[in-house]
Design a protein around this motif. Structure first.
Motif, mmCIF file in Angstrom:
data_model
loop_
_atom_site.group_PDB
_atom_site.id
_atom_site.type_symbol
_atom_site.label_atom_id
_atom_site.label_comp_id
_atom_site.label_asym_id
_atom_site.label_seq_id
_atom_site.Cartn_x
_atom_site.Cartn_y
_atom_site.Cartn_z
ATOM 1 N N THR A 287 29.316 81.678 -26.487
ATOM 2 C CA THR A 287 27.894 81.958 -26.675
ATOM 3 C C THR A 287 27.702 83.298 -27.372
ATOM 4 N N LYS B 66 19.349 81.953 -26.690
ATOM 5 C CA LYS B 66 20.550 82.753 -26.439
ATOM 6 C C LYS B 66 20.746 82.970 -24.934
ATOM 7 N N GLU C 76 15.920 83.909 -29.470
ATOM 8 C CA GLU C 76 16.320 84.823 -28.400
ATOM 9 C C GLU C 76 16.281 84.124 -27.036
ATOM 10 N N LEU D 233 25.295 85.626 -27.123
ATOM 11 C CA LEU D 233 24.899 86.761 -26.295
ATOM 12 C C LEU D 233 26.048 87.257 -25.428
#
Length: 886
Positions: free
Chosen positions: A404, A337, A334, A406
């Motif tokens: 990407t 990201k 996370e 995210l």
């Protein structure tokens, strides 16, 4: 009785003796005893009895009296309804709860007592008034529940719709969550009010706390309200276990909100369960010492980490960035990201800045949603909303084609809401008034009936103007005017000097001291057209506004989704901009226990003094040889800055930000502990040293091998002998205990601690480089390997402006003490000799005798303590713990 002179109630009359209106007041007040009751009478809210006295004192308004029976007067104070928000906020800030009781019918159309109802109860955690809300900060209401040894925590912000739920197992974790959310109000059951830690947190953060009846915490009631509110068949879909403490906390806060807010709470569309293990733990001490959102002394945002990082363009983004900083992640995937998004945005600075430009005009969607739900939204809110919606397609276009993960998720989530934008642009005039009841809000061409009434209204006024000219010419009254008021309608006004010119067919309507008012048959007919059109138009426009508001309210889930996506884009654009402007780099994230920072800089200090080149420093901590760094050097040389910058860089990396360094390899940290500075808590009966030891105990109790500990000057609040011993033992404990081994930065003036490098595995010495020039010193701000044998106290005192006579006397005293210390170093204690268990057998009795005969006057307390403690422990081990008998 009410004493008018002293403004005191000496007797409260019975219900039978009250006027009908005051009986109604007393009945409503009886249902809301814990609130100040704002009781609407016409255009004012009136308060009576004790409420009136409180409001007069707290709001600095007049305290008068009102007859509540035939002879009895009660204290009364009042304030205009149109200005209620500012007064309401003052009471809420002081911790009061206020029940708003409005008239539910038009007094003109009602015979007898007007129907009144409490439409909402306002408290610190449910205040929607803009003057009381900080744009970049949530206003959380928190519910705490203990069930089966587990603590349930629910935090909801009704101004934004954010709703979070978790469970923790310890009281310390509860306090950490309170510190994280800093709620303005907490509701809980009675057991929480008796917990010492909870009471301390409540006082420190100035939180209003209310304990609720047990009925709010019944598992079945909590479960059912959650299912009904979220329109779901079971709680499994939320990741919540039925009957759990988390479910009870979430259900209880919903029950409380339904009871106090008295609306559908339709803007609370989802609940987000989370586990505290997914985030780095930061207790209140760490948040305060690291100055994350406000400075330690002035409590201002400027000078904090948030001040550096927050270059957001929207209120939604500012709140989300704060939550990222308050809750650093512990999941490597996370974190990466987020870092990828920043990297991509900075790969095209033009696109990033264009995106920030569009975001600048985006309205606070989240708080708009709450006002829609509460039906307190106005036409101008919708105009601003429409302007914001118009830029969403451009924002979405800018992030299209991203690589990407995210950004792809944000792109999908970002609904451009073009249908709502079109509706607002077609329906509302750009110069709409604040209130929807003022008229002039619906555009020409949107609704046929509005257009008809508007034409009739305009033409009717033209006819009246024409009639005024005709009657002026016919009567010869040159200053004749046709005027209007709500009581008498339209009339012809004639001054006394022109009374002889009034035609006989004019009908007298009213006599004034210096004029007469008349009407005519033709003027009456025109009045019916114009006034009728006005009233009908106002009513129709308001009804259309309500229809549009209700239509947009049905789209709340879409709006919330877009608000979240826009806020994320704002956060990443801000972090990217800051990284580019301040020369930050992307950190590598690892789980190997290595924190390696090259040319690290303090993110705040370098921005507070941009004209001064900040001296960068390297930081290297690991799980083996470099677990603990002992940092020595003079005051003001930069030890605290160095340690804080390490903690802040780690925190920034885990929140998904680039870092101020030339490179960084950051291991995931589960918690940052800090023990910095001197403070006391006299109200709680704790001295400076007691506070220090309490914080140290907390660290030693909860730190793990994955924690980062910042220790600054342990033991300075007591004698040198005690302080050195405690500091030494703390370092040993962190290094040796199997469950510890936390990465630690330890700044100290106890130079004796540098000997731990040779005695304890994992300890390394570092010091701050200093250049001496005669009696002056220059702080080089560079951290280098090795310890220091000087504290430079005299030099620092000279820089601070201490008188020369004091410095000279201090020098003499230090010289004498140094001579004594020199004798100690030639004493038979061999400080370099390693004492081992193997060297002790066969010599125990001799060593014990030596200890008994040792002349402690010939050594300093620190040197004797270190030697005796070490020797005592070794001998005691050999003798099986029986040394005390000897």
């Amino acid at each position: 009785m009410y004493d008018r002179a002293n403004q005191i109630v000496t007797k409260e009359v019975g219900m039978a003796e009250l006027t009908p209106m005051m009986r109604q007041y007393r009945e409503i007040k009886e249902q809301h005893k814990d609130c100040i009751l704002f009781y609407q009478i016409g255009d004012f809210y009136e308060m009576f009895y004790e409420d009136a006295v409180i409001c007069a004192r707290e709001l600095e308004i007049a305290l008068t009296g009102k007859y509540v029976g035939q002879e009895e007067r009660a204290p009364m104070s009042g304030l205009p309804c149109q200005n209620v928000d500012s007064y309401l906020c003052k009471l809420i800030e002081k911790g009061y709860r206020v029940a708003i009781c409005d008239q539910m019918e038009d007094p003109k159309a009602t015979k007898g007592i007007v129907k009144r109802e409490v439409i909402r109860i306002v408290s610190p955690g449910t205040n929607l008034n803009a003057p009381a809300l900080e744009e970049g900060r949530n206003n959380f209401l928190m519910c705490l529940v203990q069930a089966a040894g587990v603590f349930g925590i629910a935090a909801v912000d009704i101004t934004t719709g954010d709703f979070f739920v978790t469970e923790v197992k310890s009281e310390g974790s509860v306090i950490n969550e309170i510190s994280k959310y800093t709620p303005s109000e907490i509701i809980c059951n009675q057991s929480f009010l008796n917990k010492r830690e909870f009471m301390m947190a409540r006082e420190q953060l100035s939180i209003t706390v209310s304990n609720l009846d047990a009925v709010y915490f019944e598992p079945d009631a909590c479960r059912n309200i959650l299912l009904r509110h979220l329109f779901i068949p079971a709680l499994d879909s939320l990741g919540l276990k039925e009957g759990s403490a988390g479910v009870i906390a979430a259900g209880a806060v919903l029950l409380y909100l339904y009871e106090t807010q008295k609306n559908s709470l339709a803007h609370l569309t989802e609940i987000t369960p989370y586990t505290v293990d997914n985030y780095m733990v930061l207790d209140s001490t760490a948040r305060r010492n690291l100055e994350l959102s406000e400075t330690l002394r002035e409590r201002h945002k400027k000078g904090s980490l948030l001040w550096v990082l927050d270059k957001t363009k929207t209120a939604m983004g500012a709140r989300l960035l704060r939550s990222y900083m308050e809750q650093p992640l512990t999941e490597t995937e996370e974190i990466n990201k987020r870092l990828e998004v920043i990297e991509e945005l900075n790969s095209s600075v033009i696109r990033r800045d264009e995106l920030r430009g569009y975001l600048e005009s985006v309205y606070d969607f989240e708080r708009l949603i709450s006002r829609i739900s509460y039906k307190s939204v106005g036409p101008r809110d919708f105009i601003a909303f429409g302007t914001s919606l118009a830029v969403l397609p451009s924002i979405k276009q800018l992030i299209s084609g991203t690589g990407t993960v995210l950004l792809k998720e944000i792109y999908i989530e970002l609904d451009t809401l073009e249908d709502i934008c079109s509706l607002i642009q077609r329906a509302f005039t750009e110069d709409s008034p604040l209130s929807p009841k003022e008229g002039g809000i619906i555009k020409d061409g949107y609704h046929e009936e509005v257009d008809k009434l508007r034409r009739a209204k305009t033409e009717g006024k033209t006819w009246i103007a024409e009639l005024e000219g005709k009657e002026r010419k016919r009567s010869g009254i040159k200053n004749l005017k046709i005027k209007y008021n709500r009581v008498f309608g339209y009339y012809l006004e004639v001054t006394k000097s022109n009374q002889n010119l009034v035609p006989d067919e004019w009908i007298r309507k009213q006599t004034l001291s210096n004029a007469e008012r008349y009407t005519t048959t033709e003027l009456k007919e025109l009045e019916e057209i114009v006034v009728g059109a006005d009233d009908k138009l106002l009513t129709l426009e308001y009804n259309l506004f309500c229809q549009i508001r209700e239509g947009i309210a049905r789209e709340v889930p879409r709006i919330r989704q877009t608000a979240r996506a826009a806020a994320q884009m704002d956060v990443f654009a801000s972090l990217a901009y800051v990284a580019d402007k301040n020369r930050y780099v992307r950190p590598d994230i690892n789980r190997a226990g290595i924190i390696e920072i090259k040319d690290g800089r303090h993110p705040v200090i370098e921005q507070m003094s941009p004209e001064i080149d900040f001296i960068p420093n390297d930081i290297c901590l690991d799980k083996k040889e470099k677990r603990i760094s002992i940092l020595t050097g003079p005051n003001m040389a930069g030890k605290s800055t160095y340690m804080r910058q390490c903690a802040l860089i780690v925190l920034m990396a885990q929140m998904g930000s680039f870092i101020p360094a030339s490179s960084g390899n950051i291991s995931i940290v589960d918690r940052i502990f800090t023990r910095i500075g001197a403070s006391d808590d006299l109200a709680a009966g704790q001295s400076t040293f007691m506070v220090e030891m309490t914080e140290v105990a907390e660290i030693l109790r909860y730190a793990t091998p994955n924690s980062l500990i910042i220790l600054d000057e342990i033991g300075r609040g007591t004698s040198t002998f005690d302080g050195l011993g405690i500091a030494w033992a703390v370092v040993e404990y962190i290094a040796v205990q199997k469950r510890m081994g936390a990465k630690t930065l330890f700044a100290t003036h106890y130079q004796e601690l540098t000997r731990l490098e040779e005695k304890v595995e994992g300890v390394s010495n570092y010091c701050v480089a200093v250049e001496e020039k005669g009696e002056d010193i220059i702080f080089l701000r560079k951290i280098i390997p090795g310890g220091t044998d000087k504290s430079y106290g005299i030099h620092v005192a000279r820089l601070a402006g201490v008188p020369d006579s004091v410095l000279e006397r201090a020098g003499i005293i230090i010289e004498k003490l140094s001579q004594k210390d020199g004798a100690v170093r030639s004493f038979s204690i061999q400080k370099d000799r390693k004492i081992t268990r193997e060297a002790i057998p066969g010599q125990t009795e001799k060593i014990i005798e030596d200890l008994k005969n040792l002349d402690l006057n010939s050594v300093t307390p620190a040197e004797a303590f270190l030697y005796l403690t070490e020797l005592y422990q070794k001998v005691n081990e050999v003798k099986g713990g029986s040394l005390a008998a000897d």
